[in-house]
Design a protein around this motif. Sequence first.
Motif, short mmCIF file in Angstrom:
data_model
loop_
_atom_site.label_atom_id
_atom_site.label_comp_id
_atom_site.label_asym_id
_atom_site.label_seq_id
_atom_site.Cartn_x
_atom_site.Cartn_y
_atom_site.Cartn_z
N PHE A 1 0.86 -1.18 0.00
CA PHE A 1 0.00 0.00 0.00
C PHE A 1 0.89 1.23 0.00
N VAL A 2 0.53 2.29 -0.74
CA VAL A 2 1.30 3.53 -0.70
C VAL A 2 0.46 4.67 -1.26
N ASN A 3 0.62 5.84 -0.70
CA ASN A 3 0.06 7.06 -1.30
C ASN A 3 1.13 7.70 -2.16
N LEU A 4 0.80 8.00 -3.42
CA LEU A 4 1.78 8.47 -4.40
C LEU A 4 1.36 9.80 -5.03
N TRP A 5 2.35 10.51 -5.50
CA TRP A 5 2.18 11.69 -6.36
C TRP A 5 3.24 11.56 -7.44
N CYS A 6 2.84 11.48 -8.70
CA CYS A 6 3.78 11.32 -9.80
C CYS A 6 3.95 12.64 -10.55
N ASP A 7 5.20 13.10 -10.65
CA ASP A 7 5.49 14.36 -11.33
C ASP A 7 5.75 14.21 -12.82
N ASP A 8 6.10 12.99 -13.25
CA ASP A 8 6.63 12.86 -14.61
C ASP A 8 6.26 11.50 -15.18
N PHE A 9 5.56 11.49 -16.31
CA PHE A 9 5.24 10.24 -17.00
C PHE A 9 6.01 10.11 -18.32
N SER A 10 7.11 10.84 -18.46
CA SER A 10 7.86 10.78 -19.71
C SER A 10 8.73 9.54 -19.81
N LYS A 11 8.89 8.81 -18.71
CA LYS A 11 9.70 7.60 -18.71
C LYS A 11 9.09 6.60 -17.74
N GLU A 12 9.51 5.34 -17.89
CA GLU A 12 9.08 4.31 -16.94
C GLU A 12 9.72 4.56 -15.59
N GLN A 13 8.94 4.45 -14.53
CA GLN A 13 9.43 4.71 -13.18
C GLN A 13 9.05 3.58 -12.24
N VAL A 14 9.96 3.23 -11.38
CA VAL A 14 9.78 2.09 -10.47
C VAL A 14 9.15 2.55 -9.16
N ILE A 15 8.10 1.85 -8.74
CA ILE A 15 7.53 2.07 -7.42
C ILE A 15 8.29 1.23 -6.40
N CYS A 16 8.38 -0.07 -6.66
CA CYS A 16 9.15 -0.95 -5.77
C CYS A 16 9.84 -2.02 -6.61
N SER A 17 10.96 -2.53 -6.10
CA SER A 17 11.71 -3.56 -6.83
C SER A 17 12.47 -4.44 -5.86
N ARG A 18 12.85 -5.60 -6.38
CA ARG A 18 13.71 -6.54 -5.66
C ARG A 18 14.74 -7.07 -6.66
N TRP A 19 16.02 -6.97 -6.29
CA TRP A 19 17.10 -7.40 -7.17
C TRP A 19 18.16 -8.13 -6.37
N ASN A 20 18.85 -9.09 -7.01
CA ASN A 20 20.10 -9.56 -6.45
C ASN A 20 21.13 -8.45 -6.58
N GLU A 21 22.00 -8.33 -5.60
CA GLU A 21 22.88 -7.18 -5.57
C GLU A 21 24.01 -7.25 -6.60
N VAL A 22 24.29 -8.45 -7.13
CA VAL A 22 25.41 -8.57 -8.06
C VAL A 22 24.95 -9.12 -9.41
N SER A 23 24.35 -10.30 -9.41
CA SER A 23 24.12 -11.01 -10.66
C SER A 23 22.85 -10.58 -11.39
N ASN A 24 21.90 -9.99 -10.70
CA ASN A 24 20.63 -9.58 -11.30
C ASN A 24 19.85 -10.75 -11.90
N ASP A 25 20.12 -11.98 -11.43
CA ASP A 25 19.43 -13.13 -12.01
C ASP A 25 18.05 -13.35 -11.40
#
Length: 256
Positions: free
Chosen positions: A107-131
């Motif tokens: 859950f989150v309350n958001l305000w978006c200033d710019d839709f000219s590019k794709e923008q991430v709300i939340c993400s999960r990544w491996n810190e090195v391999s990105n697999d």
Amino acid sequence: MVQTYHDGSFKLTTYMTPIYRTDTGFISEWRFDNITSGSGLDSQHSNHLIGSGSPVQVTGWKLASGVQFDGVDDAFFIHPINASGIDPLKPGFDTVLDGTYTQWGLFVNLWCDDFSKEQVICSRWNEVSNDKLFQVCLTPTSGIVVRWRQDGGSILSVIYGIDNLIPSGQWFNFAFGRSGRDNSQSIFYVLVNNKLVVIQTDSISSVASTASGIFCLGAANIGNGPSGFFKGKMENVYWFNSRGFDLSEYEYWASG
């Protein structure tokens, strides 16, 4: 893939009673109403977020204050995530409730200033391999992209165009949830100002329970070639595991 769209009072799930702060599925609350020293404090448990870049305190919506992301290098993250209970690809969220498998919700309350590019709300990544990755993004067409990769495979994505549903230059309520068993078809739920989108996807397999990685708000892969920086404001962020939610419940949490 099947996509359906509902609005009005449609319930995201019908099997949950309203939850309270004692609910074991309520993992973290980042209000962002006090980012002194650049940290996002978790007022529910101890998953405090580390600030990256120079996010600043601004006037909030439901709360007195929120946080402004500049779209260049601002983000908040947790590393490592394996002890936090926050991981969109981690098993152990696969809980049966009235025959339905539910894994997590944001859950989150958001305000978006710019839709000219794709923008991430939340993400999960491996810190090195990105697999192993998972991310939820806003698109330039005011739509949603959900993207994931498992065990070094190809990057899979689901795109849902919901033009004019996500407003620019004003606050809005946003929620995202995933349900489904491991290695089987998943369903993503997107809720924007009480408008519900249900997206049915191909199967998603979870990573090992000991998997490390980075969870991030406002960017992708903050530890290795970050991208997708969010430009706008956030406040009142909640993370839930092993449960669903309904609209009346969402109004309660979104109110701060």
